[in-house]
Structures are given as structure tokens and as C-alpha cells.
Motif scaffolding. Structure first.
Motif, PDB file in Angstrom:
ATOM      1  N   PRO A  69       0.834  -1.207   0.000  1.00 43.01           N
ATOM      2  CA  PRO A  69       0.000   0.000   0.000  1.00 43.01           C
ATOM      3  C   PRO A  69       0.865   1.251   0.000  1.00 43.01           C
ATOM      4  O   PRO A  69       1.952   1.272   0.579  1.00 43.01           O
ATOM      5  CB  PRO A  69      -0.794  -0.111   1.304  1.00 43.01           C
ATOM      6  CG  PRO A  69       0.012  -1.021   2.168  1.00 43.01           C
ATOM      7  CD  PRO A  69       0.747  -1.954   1.249  1.00 43.01           C
ATOM      8  N   ALA A  70       0.391   2.260  -0.678  1.00 38.65           N
ATOM      9  CA  ALA A  70       1.106   3.531  -0.715  1.00 38.65           C
ATOM     10  C   ALA A  70       1.007   4.200   0.644  1.00 38.65           C
ATOM     11  O   ALA A  70      -0.062   4.255   1.247  1.00 38.65           O
ATOM     12  CB  ALA A  70       0.508   4.429  -1.788  1.00 38.65           C
ATOM     13  N   THR A  71       2.130   4.710   1.137  1.00 41.78           N
ATOM     14  CA  THR A  71       2.124   5.358   2.447  1.00 41.78           C
ATOM     15  C   THR A  71       2.470   6.830   2.361  1.00 41.78           C
ATOM     16  O   THR A  71       2.182   7.583   3.269  1.00 41.78           O
ATOM     17  CB  THR A  71       3.125   4.687   3.399  1.00 41.78           C
ATOM     18  OG1 THR A  71       4.429   4.758   2.813  1.00 41.78           O
ATOM     19  CG2 THR A  71       2.754   3.236   3.642  1.00 41.78           C
ATOM     20  N   GLY A  72       3.088   7.243   1.265  1.00 41.76           N
ATOM     21  CA  GLY A  72       3.530   8.631   1.136  1.00 41.76           C
ATOM     22  C   GLY A  72       2.403   9.563   0.738  1.00 41.76           C
ATOM     23  O   GLY A  72       1.393   9.155   0.173  1.00 41.76           O
ATOM     24  N   MET A  73       2.593  10.828   1.044  1.00 38.35           N
ATOM     25  CA  MET A  73       1.592  11.834   0.702  1.00 38.35           C
ATOM     26  C   MET A  73       2.102  12.777  -0.388  1.00 38.35           C
ATOM     27  O   MET A  73       1.404  13.689  -0.778  1.00 38.35           O
ATOM     28  CB  MET A  73       1.222  12.648   1.944  1.00 38.35           C
ATOM     29  CG  MET A  73       0.647  11.782   3.057  1.00 38.35           C
ATOM     30  SD  MET A  73      -0.710  10.809   2.458  1.00 38.35           S
ATOM     31  CE  MET A  73      -2.013  11.412   3.469  1.00 38.35           C
ATOM     32  N   ARG A  74       3.337  12.566  -0.842  1.00 37.87           N
ATOM     33  CA  ARG A  74       3.893  13.452  -1.863  1.00 37.87           C
ATOM     34  C   ARG A  74       3.547  12.923  -3.251  1.00 37.87           C
ATOM     35  O   ARG A  74       3.495  11.720  -3.476  1.00 37.87           O
ATOM     36  CB  ARG A  74       5.409  13.541  -1.730  1.00 37.87           C
ATOM     37  CG  ARG A  74       5.844  14.074  -0.394  1.00 37.87           C
ATOM     38  CD  ARG A  74       7.325  14.323  -0.277  1.00 37.87           C
ATOM     39  NE  ARG A  74       8.151  13.287  -0.874  1.00 37.87           N
ATOM     40  CZ  ARG A  74       9.471  13.366  -0.968  1.00 37.87           C
ATOM     41  NH1 ARG A  74      10.111  14.407  -0.486  1.00 37.87           N
ATOM     42  NH2 ARG A  74      10.165  12.406  -1.515  1.00 37.87           N
ATOM     43  N   ASP A  75       3.350  13.843  -4.169  1.00 35.24           N
ATOM     44  CA  ASP A  75       3.110  13.409  -5.537  1.00 35.24           C
ATOM     45  C   ASP A  75       4.425  13.485  -6.316  1.00 35.24           C
ATOM     46  O   ASP A  75       5.459  13.919  -5.806  1.00 35.24           O
ATOM     47  CB  ASP A  75       2.006  14.232  -6.208  1.00 35.24           C
ATOM     48  CG  ASP A  75       2.344  15.717  -6.312  1.00 35.24           C
ATOM     49  OD1 ASP A  75       3.489  16.096  -6.036  1.00 35.24           O
ATOM     50  OD2 ASP A  75       1.453  16.492  -6.676  1.00 35.24           O
ATOM     51  N   LYS A  76       4.396  13.063  -7.558  1.00 38.05           N
ATOM     52  CA  LYS A  76       5.604  12.984  -8.372  1.00 38.05           C
ATOM     53  C   LYS A  76       6.281  14.335  -8.510  1.00 38.05           C
ATOM     54  O   LYS A  76       7.511  14.444  -8.443  1.00 38.05           O
ATOM     55  CB  LYS A  76       5.272  12.400  -9.745  1.00 38.05           C
ATOM     56  CG  LYS A  76       6.487  12.203 -10.625  1.00 38.05           C
ATOM     57  CD  LYS A  76       6.097  11.620 -11.967  1.00 38.05           C
ATOM     58  CE  LYS A  76       7.253  11.362 -12.886  1.00 38.05           C
ATOM     59  NZ  LYS A  76       8.287  12.340 -12.968  1.00 38.05           N
ATOM     60  N   ALA A  77       5.521  15.405  -8.696  1.00 41.15           N
ATOM     61  CA  ALA A  77       6.097  16.736  -8.865  1.00 41.15           C
ATOM     62  C   ALA A  77       6.874  17.163  -7.614  1.00 41.15           C
ATOM     63  O   ALA A  77       7.970  17.742  -7.721  1.00 41.15           O
ATOM     64  CB  ALA A  77       4.998  17.752  -9.170  1.00 41.15           C
ATOM     65  N   ASP A  78       6.335  16.879  -6.427  1.00 40.91           N
ATOM     66  CA  ASP A  78       7.038  17.209  -5.184  1.00 40.91           C
ATOM     67  C   ASP A  78       8.353  16.445  -5.069  1.00 40.91           C
ATOM     68  O   ASP A  78       9.374  16.993  -4.663  1.00 40.91           O
ATOM     69  CB  ASP A  78       6.173  16.893  -3.960  1.00 40.91           C
ATOM     70  CG  ASP A  78       4.963  17.803  -3.842  1.00 40.91           C
ATOM     71  OD1 ASP A  78       4.984  18.913  -4.422  1.00 40.91           O
ATOM     72  OD2 ASP A  78       3.995  17.407  -3.169  1.00 40.91           O
ATOM     73  N   ILE A  79       8.318  15.165  -5.407  1.00 45.23           N
ATOM     74  CA  ILE A  79       9.521  14.338  -5.325  1.00 45.23           C
ATOM     75  C   ILE A  79      10.562  14.834  -6.317  1.00 45.23           C
ATOM     76  O   ILE A  79      11.746  14.976  -5.984  1.00 45.23           O
ATOM     77  CB  ILE A  79       9.175  12.862  -5.571  1.00 45.23           C
ATOM     78  CG1 ILE A  79       8.280  12.349  -4.436  1.00 45.23           C
ATOM     79  CG2 ILE A  79      10.435  12.009  -5.692  1.00 45.23           C
ATOM     80  CD1 ILE A  79       7.677  10.990  -4.684  1.00 45.23           C
TER      81      ILE A  79
END
Length: 89
Positions: A69-79
Motif C-alpha cells: 500500500p502507498a504510504t507517502g503523501m507526496r506526488d511525483k512533482a514534489d519528489i
């Protein structure tokens, strides 16, 4: 490691030693002065494994990773922005 049992103590007292120790949380088992295992209560084990998808026979490492399951709250642009900032030093 506060809650420790030796293999010798388990051999001497059996399951009673483990049950007594489990009242204080996970039990670290020591064999020849080296950590050998950790014993959890059934409730603690179920809590830890409840949110993980089951491992299926023949599942590759990539398939297992993708099933997590995905746990992060950042999207690709933030990363991407954070990586660009780190590389710009």
C-alpha cells in the motif's frame, strides 16, 4: 532489548517463561549471547500483518513491492522538485 529470555531459561521453564515475558511486550530470545529471535503475542502479530497484502507463492520481489500500500503523501512533482534541489548543491 529489555524483555530478554535465554534459550537455557526456555529449556528449563518451557512455555511458562515465554508467557510470563510476553506480559511485558515482545520477547527477545538470546542464544549463545547473540540475539536469535523475537516472540510476539498473537494480537501483536495480527496488528503488524493486518495491513500487508498476503505473499503468494511464486511472487517476484517486484510484484511484492507493487502490491504494497502507498504510504507517502507526496506526488511525483514534489519528489522531482526535492531531488532537483538536492542535486543542485
Amino acid at each position: 532489548m529489555n524483555n530478554v529470555l535465554t534459550v537455557a531459561e526456555i529449556k528449563r521453564r518451557g512455555m511458562a517463561a515465554i508467557e510470563d515475558a510476553l506480559r511485558h511486550g515482545p520477547v527477545h530470545i538470546v542464544k549463545r549471547n547473540k540475539p536469535a529471535a523475537v516472540v510476539l503475542s498473537e494480537a501483536e502479530y495480527q496488528r503488524i500483518t493486518a495491513c500487508q497484502p498476503p505473499i503468494q507463492p511464486g511472487m517476484s520481489a517486484l510484484q511484492w513491492l507493487l502490491a504494497q500500500p502507498a504510504t507517502g503523501m507526496r506526488d511525483k512533482a514534489d519528489i522531482d522538485a526535492a531531488l532537483a534541489e538536492e542535486r543542485a548543491w
